[in-house]
Design an enzyme around this catalytic site. Structure first.
Site, PDB file in Angstrom:
ATOM      1  N   TRP A 269       0.845  -1.192   0.000  1.00  0.00           N
ATOM      2  CA  TRP A 269       0.000   0.000   0.000  1.00  0.00           C
ATOM      3  C   TRP A 269       0.876   1.236   0.000  1.00  0.00           C
ATOM      4  O   TRP A 269       2.087   1.151   0.248  1.00  0.00           O
ATOM      5  CB  TRP A 269      -0.928   0.006   1.219  1.00  0.00           C
ATOM      6  CG  TRP A 269      -2.226   0.732   0.941  1.00  0.00           C
ATOM      7  CD1 TRP A 269      -2.610   1.946   1.400  1.00  0.00           C
ATOM      8  CD2 TRP A 269      -3.287   0.273   0.105  1.00  0.00           C
ATOM      9  NE1 TRP A 269      -3.851   2.277   0.917  1.00  0.00           N
ATOM     10  CE2 TRP A 269      -4.292   1.263   0.112  1.00  0.00           C
ATOM     11  CE3 TRP A 269      -3.489  -0.872  -0.652  1.00  0.00           C
ATOM     12  CZ2 TRP A 269      -5.479   1.143  -0.613  1.00  0.00           C
ATOM     13  CZ3 TRP A 269      -4.666  -0.996  -1.369  1.00  0.00           C
ATOM     14  CH2 TRP A 269      -5.650  -0.003  -1.351  1.00  0.00           C
ATOM     15  N   GLU A 329      -1.573   7.897  -3.711  1.00  0.00           N
ATOM     16  CA  GLU A 329      -0.875   7.624  -4.960  1.00  0.00           C
ATOM     17  C   GLU A 329       0.463   8.345  -5.087  1.00  0.00           C
ATOM     18  O   GLU A 329       1.382   7.830  -5.730  1.00  0.00           O
ATOM     19  CB  GLU A 329      -1.769   8.033  -6.145  1.00  0.00           C
ATOM     20  CG  GLU A 329      -3.057   7.235  -6.230  1.00  0.00           C
ATOM     21  CD  GLU A 329      -4.043   7.813  -7.245  1.00  0.00           C
ATOM     22  OE1 GLU A 329      -4.987   7.109  -7.614  1.00  0.00           O
ATOM     23  OE2 GLU A 329      -3.865   8.978  -7.661  1.00  0.00           O
TER      24      GLU A 329
END
Length: 712
Positions: A269, A329
């Protein structure tokens, strides 16, 4: 079809018909009776007795030809009225004519949705009521008008607010419900595939909790057990070791998400994410300040400050290290993250001083965070990220979210903290929303000055790159915030930075300072509100008829996409529409933060960390005391209870528990209220008192003090 019929008062030739029946639908028992056996006709207390006698959750009755729907003591009561609008001698108040109406009822599990159809104003009025068997504040759902006034935004907002609150609370773990979601854990979405959002994110949960806390502070006391469960869950999650680290050095607090049973998510992640601890501290400080106003300072210090302190220390130690942005992101320095971190440090310092604690990191690091925050302003808009390798243009809805979540009603139009009405924030709003104007097909024909569907950023490719409900709602919310701030100031300033924003609304407007009495002030603030409503109207246009809000809606036709029932979408709708109604959060002290230092320093403050108590919710959710008293009163008089216990004001009549008269009748003058945060085994004295119509006169009941011991 399964047709059920009960006997009415004129069915003399049908002796075999039952006077009442009960049908079971899932876990709900639904009873129905004509109503002529209820004396007095339509009397709420008599209907409650009937419902108890029939042992039903929902009671349907008639006989009065007048629609009614309400909740009483955990049961739902419905009178569908008369489909023909036929006159009835049982109901003729002030000569009013009966209104033709009928109802449809949809039962899905524990949730009942009642749809009323009635002819009003030469059109068909459709009202949707939501009710659930579990304890949720859903009854006063709104309504949607169809027919001549189908585009009524007010109606949509009223209906959708109920759906949104229901959606949020369904995504919060509840004790004793037998689900895999731990109590107080807030899931992002029930979606478990394409995409799998069945996790709890620290950031999303904190934003949602802050919304619930603000709603609680605004008067929705039913939310308190959920809030306390959330706080208990966070005390546990702070101690969970993860790929980001653990609590020993605080690094584990930057872990973005966890499993719904409060265990570690070990998959790959974008970590760490450093906004969550700051947002959680902000939420807990807001609730703790309320507790202190109720005399619970010791509880705040022992149970809540350890959680808050961990988070503030994390911010002070790690704020100048890069991390992933709120979209998970981009690794770099995020405007949103730095903005909420600055807020947390500022209000954290003031809060620590109030409770006699110390937050050294708050005092030393807040000015440096504010200094670094100025680096994101490029002269035309706010860069979403710096010190990154994303290659994006920087126009991103996360910057609007940053202004929204650091909004301080008392801060004015401060540029340094990018307040919603500041020239920087308005210029940024114009730049970011304008970037989507020609990007999506559903924005076709929406020219300058018109609201548009807003996505995250123009280069987005997730699910093909689409508008998001929460981004569109944030665009509306900033404008509502801005107008509220402008009204508090009493003047409108249009300068070189904000001129383009205002000229999109009125091409002829010029730069200047305009007083509240001026035509320009009136016209521009009205235009801003209309512009904000335009964003809500877009959400209205692309919200399914059941009111559910997904994460995204398709750029070509507006159909919902990605995760269904997204908690953050629901929460964003509730905050945006609250701001529209001028229900605003308390100040966090932005105006006291001062200007940033002339020279920025890359500093940090090493923090100390320790596990916090995990039983924060035991007092409130396990023991709630109800106070009932029969006291006839005059209009304008109010009954209170006070006593030797903090939730009752410690004998301070200015802090007593105000009782409610929602079940008051002439024959049963009942005043009732509940007090939470009482511990099992506590003994206390108490007494009822009433205030006069002036609100100042206090009259205690006679006799000795009453006594009570909270049961184990």
């Amino acid at each position: 079809p399964d047709l059920q019929i009960v006997k009415g008062n004129f069915d003399v030739e049908a002796p075999n018909l039952a006077l009442s029946k009960v049908v079971t639908h899932g876990s709900l028992r639904i009873g129905f009776t004509h109503g002529h056996t209820v004396i007095p006709p339509g009397d709420a207390d008599s209907l409650l007795i009937t419902a108890r006698h029939m042992d039903v959750d929902v009671l349907l009755w008639g006989g009065t030809h007048k629609f009614e729907a309400y909740e009483l003591e955990g049961k739902f009561f419905v009178n569908p009225g008369s489909a023909t609008g036929a006159f009835s001698t049982a109901w003729s108040p002030d000569g009013e004519e009966p209104i033709p109406s009928f109802c449809l009822m949809d039962v899905q599990g524990e949730v009942l949705v009642l749809m009323l159809y009635a002819i009003l104003f030469a059109g068909l009025l459709s009202i949707f009521y939501c009710w659930t068997q579990i304890s949720l504040p859903l009854l006063s759902a709104g309504y949607v008008v169809v027919g001549p006034t189908a585009s009524d935004l007010e109606s949509f907002i009223a209906y959708e607010r109920s759906v949104a609150l229901h959606g949020v609370l369904k995504n919060v773990g509840v004790k004793d419900k037998g689900t895999e979601v731990d109590p107080g854990v807030i899931i992002a979405s029930p979606s478990q595939q394409d995409p799998d959002y069945f996790y709890t994110w620290t950031r999303d949960s904190a934003l949602t909790a802050k919304m619930l806390i603000d709603a609680f502070l605004a008067g929705d006391t039913s939310l308190q057990p959920r809030i306390e469960d959330y706080i208990s869950a966070q005390a546990i999650l702070q101690t969970v070791a993860s790929p980001s680290g653990d609590l020993t050095d605080g690094s584990g607090l930057g872990e973005p998400k966890f499993e719904v049973n409060s265990t570690t998510f070990t998959g790959p992640w974008g970590r760490p994410q450093r906004d969550g601890p700051a947002l959680r501290a902000t939420a807990l400080i807001a609730y703790s300040l309320w507790l202190m106003s109720k005399g619970e300072k010791s509880r705040v210090i022992s149970q809540f400050w350890p959680i808050i302190s961990n988070d503030l220390n994390y911010v002070g130690e790690y704020w100048n290290q890069t991390g992933f942005d709120l979209w998970e992101e981009v690794e770099g320095s995020s405007f949103f993250t730095l903005a909420v971190q600055h807020r947390a440090l500022v209000e954290g310092q003031a809060f620590a001083e109030q409770i006699g604690e110390v937050c050294a990191a708050c005092r030393t690091q807040a000015p440096q965070v504010l200094c670094f925050l100025q680096s994101f302003w490029n002269g035309g808009f706010i860069m979403s990220n710096i010190n990154d390798q994303s290659g994006r243009n920087g126009k991103d809805a996360s910057t609007i979210l940053g202004s929204v979540h650091t909004y301080d009603p008392d801060a004015g139009c401060d540029d340094f903290t990018f307040q919603p009405c500041s020239s920087r924030a308005l210029a940024n709003h114009n730049a970011v929303t304008g970037a989507f104007r020609s990007l999506y097909a559903i924005n076709s024909g929406r020219g300058q000055g018109a609201a548009v569907a807003v996505g995250r950023y123009t280069e987005d490719v997730y699910y093909g790159g689409n508008p998001w409900y929460l981004c569109t709602l944030a665009a509306a919310e900033q404008l509502y915030d801005a107008v509220h701030q402008i009204h508090l100031i009493g003047s409108l300033v249009i300068d070189a930075l904000s001129l383009a924003f205002f000229q999109d609304l009125d091409p002829l407007v010029e730069a200047g300072r305009y007083s509240a009495s001026s035509e320009v002030y009136s016209n521009m603030t009205a235009a801003m509100l209309k512009y904000a409503d335009g964003y809500l109207s877009i959400v209205h246009d692309f919200t399914p008829t059941d009111g559910s809000l997904a994460e995204q809606y398709f750029r070509d036709d507006g159909s919902p996409l990605s995760a269904a029932a997204l908690t953050w979408s629901y929460s964003s709708f509730l905050t945006a529409t609250s701001r529209r109604s001028s229900v605003v959060p308390n100040s966090w002290g932005a105006s006291k933060a001062g200007a940033p230092p002339a020279i920025c320093s890359s500093t940090s403050a090493p923090g100390s960390y320790a596990p916090a108590p995990v039983d924060c919710s035991s007092n409130v959710s396990s023991v709630t005391i109800t106070f009932d008293v029969l006291k006839p009163t005059m209009f304008g008089e109010t009954v209170f209870v006070t006593g030797s216990h903090a939730p009752l004001g410690n004998w301070d009549t200015s802090k007593g528990l105000e009782l409610q008269a929602n079940r008051y009748t002439k024959s049963n003058p009942l005043w009732s209220g509940t007090a939470s945060a009482m511990e099992a085994g506590d003994s206390f004295e108490y007494k009822y008192y009433q205030t006069g119509t002036d609100g100042d006169t206090v009259v205690y009941e006679g006799g000795a003090n009453r006594c009570f011991t909270v049961p184990e």
